[in-house]
Design a protein around this motif. Structure first.
Motif, PDB file in Angstrom:
ATOM      1  N   GLN A 167     -16.848 -17.653  22.668  1.00  0.00           N
ATOM      2  CA  GLN A 167     -17.904 -17.008  22.568  1.00  0.00           C
ATOM      3  C   GLN A 167     -18.389 -16.440  21.154  1.00  0.00           C
ATOM      4  O   GLN A 167     -19.452 -16.321  20.819  1.00  0.00           O
ATOM      5  CB  GLN A 167     -17.562 -15.533  23.385  1.00  0.00           C
ATOM      6  CG  GLN A 167     -17.953 -15.806  24.905  1.00  0.00           C
ATOM      7  CD  GLN A 167     -18.088 -14.254  25.394  1.00  0.00           C
ATOM      8  OE1 GLN A 167     -19.071 -13.623  25.520  1.00  0.00           O
ATOM      9  NE2 GLN A 167     -16.829 -13.709  26.116  1.00  0.00           N
ATOM     10  N   TYR A 168     -17.295 -16.006  20.554  1.00  0.00           N
ATOM     11  CA  TYR A 168     -17.642 -15.502  18.960  1.00  0.00           C
ATOM     12  C   TYR A 168     -18.386 -16.549  18.240  1.00  0.00           C
ATOM     13  O   TYR A 168     -18.978 -16.303  17.336  1.00  0.00           O
ATOM     14  CB  TYR A 168     -16.050 -15.279  18.376  1.00  0.00           C
ATOM     15  CG  TYR A 168     -16.343 -14.205  17.418  1.00  0.00           C
ATOM     16  CD1 TYR A 168     -16.581 -12.736  17.734  1.00  0.00           C
ATOM     17  CD2 TYR A 168     -16.369 -14.408  15.930  1.00  0.00           C
ATOM     18  CE1 TYR A 168     -16.793 -11.969  16.570  1.00  0.00           C
ATOM     19  CE2 TYR A 168     -16.549 -13.603  15.037  1.00  0.00           C
ATOM     20  CZ  TYR A 168     -16.716 -12.278  15.378  1.00  0.00           C
ATOM     21  OH  TYR A 168     -16.738 -11.363  14.289  1.00  0.00           O
ATOM     22  N   TYR A 169     -18.101 -18.002  18.436  1.00  0.00           N
ATOM     23  CA  TYR A 169     -18.679 -18.745  17.459  1.00  0.00           C
ATOM     24  C   TYR A 169     -19.785 -19.580  18.278  1.00  0.00           C
ATOM     25  O   TYR A 169     -20.654 -20.371  17.707  1.00  0.00           O
ATOM     26  CB  TYR A 169     -17.689 -19.923  17.100  1.00  0.00           C
ATOM     27  CG  TYR A 169     -16.822 -19.243  16.052  1.00  0.00           C
ATOM     28  CD1 TYR A 169     -16.908 -19.048  14.769  1.00  0.00           C
ATOM     29  CD2 TYR A 169     -15.311 -18.823  16.761  1.00  0.00           C
ATOM     30  CE1 TYR A 169     -16.018 -18.286  13.996  1.00  0.00           C
ATOM     31  CE2 TYR A 169     -14.683 -18.059  15.755  1.00  0.00           C
ATOM     32  CZ  TYR A 169     -14.878 -17.825  14.464  1.00  0.00           C
ATOM     33  OH  TYR A 169     -13.902 -17.177  13.350  1.00  0.00           O
ATOM     34  N   GLN A 170     -20.376 -19.108  19.331  1.00  0.00           N
ATOM     35  CA  GLN A 170     -21.354 -19.483  20.125  1.00  0.00           C
ATOM     36  C   GLN A 170     -22.832 -18.857  19.987  1.00  0.00           C
ATOM     37  O   GLN A 170     -22.791 -17.771  19.687  1.00  0.00           O
ATOM     38  CB  GLN A 170     -20.869 -19.280  21.574  1.00  0.00           C
ATOM     39  CG  GLN A 170     -22.193 -19.729  22.515  1.00  0.00           C
ATOM     40  CD  GLN A 170     -22.072 -21.241  22.803  1.00  0.00           C
ATOM     41  OE1 GLN A 170     -21.147 -21.748  23.426  1.00  0.00           O
ATOM     42  NE2 GLN A 170     -23.438 -21.702  22.737  1.00  0.00           N
ATOM     43  N   ARG A 171     -23.890 -19.769  19.236  1.00  0.00           N
ATOM     44  CA  ARG A 171     -25.013 -19.223  19.041  1.00  0.00           C
ATOM     45  C   ARG A 171     -25.499 -18.550  20.384  1.00  0.00           C
ATOM     46  O   ARG A 171     -25.711 -19.491  21.319  1.00  0.00           O
ATOM     47  CB  ARG A 171     -25.958 -20.150  18.390  1.00  0.00           C
ATOM     48  CG  ARG A 171     -25.505 -20.512  16.819  1.00  0.00           C
ATOM     49  CD  ARG A 171     -26.432 -21.945  16.617  1.00  0.00           C
ATOM     50  NE  ARG A 171     -26.379 -22.226  15.371  1.00  0.00           N
ATOM     51  CZ  ARG A 171     -26.848 -21.584  14.354  1.00  0.00           C
ATOM     52  NH1 ARG A 171     -27.979 -21.199  14.336  1.00  0.00           N
ATOM     53  NH2 ARG A 171     -26.544 -22.313  13.047  1.00  0.00           N
ATOM     54  N   ILE A 172     -26.258 -17.343  20.285  1.00  0.00           N
ATOM     55  CA  ILE A 172     -26.802 -16.840  21.550  1.00  0.00           C
ATOM     56  C   ILE A 172     -27.925 -16.433  21.235  1.00  0.00           C
ATOM     57  O   ILE A 172     -28.432 -16.053  19.997  1.00  0.00           O
ATOM     58  CB  ILE A 172     -26.038 -15.847  22.301  1.00  0.00           C
ATOM     59  CG1 ILE A 172     -25.697 -15.032  21.165  1.00  0.00           C
ATOM     60  CG2 ILE A 172     -24.644 -16.357  22.762  1.00  0.00           C
ATOM     61  CD1 ILE A 172     -25.086 -13.588  21.830  1.00  0.00           C
ATOM     62  N   GLY A 173     -29.066 -16.134  22.432  1.00  0.00           N
ATOM     63  CA  GLY A 173     -30.388 -15.366  22.092  1.00  0.00           C
ATOM     64  C   GLY A 173     -31.403 -16.106  21.570  1.00  0.00           C
ATOM     65  O   GLY A 173     -31.213 -17.122  21.127  1.00  0.00           O
ATOM     66  N   GLN A 174     -32.503 -15.440  21.650  1.00  0.00           N
ATOM     67  CA  GLN A 174     -33.601 -16.141  20.955  1.00  0.00           C
ATOM     68  C   GLN A 174     -33.502 -16.205  19.487  1.00  0.00           C
ATOM     69  O   GLN A 174     -34.007 -16.909  18.799  1.00  0.00           O
ATOM     70  CB  GLN A 174     -35.064 -15.294  21.264  1.00  0.00           C
ATOM     71  CG  GLN A 174     -35.332 -15.123  22.801  1.00  0.00           C
ATOM     72  CD  GLN A 174     -36.403 -14.307  22.985  1.00  0.00           C
ATOM     73  OE1 GLN A 174     -37.505 -13.578  21.919  1.00  0.00           O
ATOM     74  NE2 GLN A 174     -36.595 -13.697  24.165  1.00  0.00           N
ATOM     75  N   MET A 175     -32.759 -15.333  18.778  1.00  0.00           N
ATOM     76  CA  MET A 175     -32.557 -15.590  17.264  1.00  0.00           C
ATOM     77  C   MET A 175     -31.415 -16.820  17.179  1.00  0.00           C
ATOM     78  O   MET A 175     -31.062 -16.985  15.996  1.00  0.00           O
ATOM     79  CB  MET A 175     -32.099 -14.292  16.861  1.00  0.00           C
ATOM     80  CG  MET A 175     -33.299 -13.120  16.610  1.00  0.00           C
ATOM     81  SD  MET A 175     -32.652 -11.615  16.195  1.00  0.00           S
ATOM     82  CE  MET A 175     -32.315 -11.880  14.415  1.00  0.00           C
ATOM     83  N   ASN A 176     -30.665 -16.983  18.189  1.00  0.00           N
ATOM     84  CA  ASN A 176     -29.806 -18.279  17.917  1.00  0.00           C
ATOM     85  C   ASN A 176     -28.865 -17.994  16.990  1.00  0.00           C
ATOM     86  O   ASN A 176     -28.485 -18.824  16.125  1.00  0.00           O
ATOM     87  CB  ASN A 176     -30.557 -19.333  17.751  1.00  0.00           C
ATOM     88  CG  ASN A 176     -29.907 -20.888  18.100  1.00  0.00           C
ATOM     89  OD1 ASN A 176     -29.169 -20.667  18.908  1.00  0.00           O
ATOM     90  ND2 ASN A 176     -30.131 -21.872  17.341  1.00  0.00           N
ATOM     91  N   LEU A 177     -28.016 -16.728  17.125  1.00  0.00           N
ATOM     92  CA  LEU A 177     -27.030 -16.585  16.066  1.00  0.00           C
ATOM     93  C   LEU A 177     -25.687 -16.215  16.933  1.00  0.00           C
ATOM     94  O   LEU A 177     -25.637 -15.814  18.068  1.00  0.00           O
ATOM     95  CB  LEU A 177     -27.374 -15.220  15.346  1.00  0.00           C
ATOM     96  CG  LEU A 177     -28.530 -15.275  14.373  1.00  0.00           C
ATOM     97  CD1 LEU A 177     -29.024 -13.914  13.556  1.00  0.00           C
ATOM     98  CD2 LEU A 177     -27.984 -15.995  13.178  1.00  0.00           C
TER      99      LEU A 177
END
Ligand code: HEC
Ligand code: HEC
Length: 263
Positions: A167-177
């Motif tokens: 999870q820590y290295y997974q890009r997430i959200g609309q900001m893709n971070l």
């Protein structure tokens, strides 16, 4: 056995351990708690027990600790009254049980609450749960004991840690971070009026000026999800527990500073 045989066995064991211990994003010698990135004013507020606004919660927590439940004994009747005996209680969490379940401090408190005190569990972010976890954390501040430190390192051998790391290295959200892009690659840089820290969990539960109150680590993590416009996982969810396990390992030997004060 000949001495050189022992030395060889020892060397092999060390190599094995080195091969098993996972790579750290930040070198142990560069680890800094969020406090290092705060203004001098906030640091004073945190370090002076008489000024720290979280004292309202930990004093309440101390009262709750001594107070019997309706149908069960007080926490203090089983665990003792003196802070000396409580030292390290909070520092040893989160734990991963034999069955692979994550037990964080909040869950342990509620386990005692329901099983030992025969009382209803306290909800996440309820004043009572924040108060008692603040008080336990305060009593456990400071250097980690050797056993606790080893237990933290061994969290990396659990499935929960692996999920947390992913999870820590997974890009997430609309900001893709990903978490790592802010807290591992850009710590020390400014973002929207704040200096980004390395994102360690050691000050939680913390009093946050923006909240005008206390919040758990899960509340802080949810704020980071919202910050990148991702749907925040629920309080106490497996996703947040797995992150908590990964963060505890990642903070390594940093001592507990909770209850902290944050912007
Ligand atoms: C866009 C950048 C950004 C991303 C992505 C991000 N955070 Fe944060 N995070 C912040 C900022 C800003 C703060 C508040 C200042 C600070 O302590 O870094 C913060 C605070 C924290 C803190 C509290 C640190 C302290 O000492 O108070 C933790 C823990 C944390 N983040 C973990 C995470 C995790 C886990 C993720 C991924 C789910 C994540 N963050 C994603 C920007 C980010
Ligand atoms: C009737 C006795 C009893 C009462 C009352 C009780 N506990 Fe416990 N507690 C235990 C026992 C037994 C354990 C170890 C087994 C376990 O984890 O349930 C424990 C473990 C713990 C631990 C983990 C300690 C460690 O280092 O392993 C914490 C923290 C804790 N309790 C907090 C509390 C709090 C907070 C309360 C009050 C809300 C409370 N307990 C009430 C018996 C009790």
């Amino acid at each position: 056995m000949k001495r050189w045989v022992l030395v060889c066995i020892w060397l092999l064991a060390c190599l094995g351990a080195a091969a098993q211990s996972p790579q750290r994003g930040i070198a142990l010698t560069d680890l800094k708690s969020g406090t290092a990135f705060m203004s001098a004013d906030l640091r004073t507020l945190q370090s002076d027990d008489g000024l720290n606004p979280a004292s309202l919660w930990w004093l309440q927590g101390e009262r709750l600790w001594q107070q019997p439940a309706t149908d069960g004994p007080a926490c203090a009747s089983c665990h003792g009254k003196e802070p000396g005996r409580l030292a390290s209680m909070a520092a040893g969490f989160p734990r991963v049980t034999q069955s692979g379940a994550v037990l964080n401090l909040e869950a342990q408190i509620n386990q005692c609450r329901t099983q030992q005190q025969k009382a209803p569990a306290w909800a996440y972010e309820s004043e009572a749960l924040l108060a008692i976890s603040a008080w336990l954390a305060k009593s456990s501040r400071g250097e980690m004991q050797e056993g606790t430190r080893t237990a933290k390192m061994q969290l990396s051998q659990t499935a929960s840690w692996q999920r947390g790391q992913a999870q820590y290295y997974q890009r997430i959200g609309q900001m893709n971070l990903a978490c790592a892009q802010c807290h591992e690659q850009n710590w020390g840089r400014r973002l929207g009026g704040e200096t980004m820290s390395q994102g360690h969990p050691v000050a939680y539960p913390a009093y946050r000026l923006e909240w005008q109150g206390m919040g758990s680590l899960h509340r802080r993590l949810r704020a980071c999800f919202s910050g990148v416009r991702a749907e925040p996982p629920a309080f106490g969810s497996q996703a947040l527990l797995d992150l908590e396990v990964f963060l505890a390992w990642r903070a390594g030997p940093l001592p507990l500073e909770a209850p902290g004060v944050r912007r």
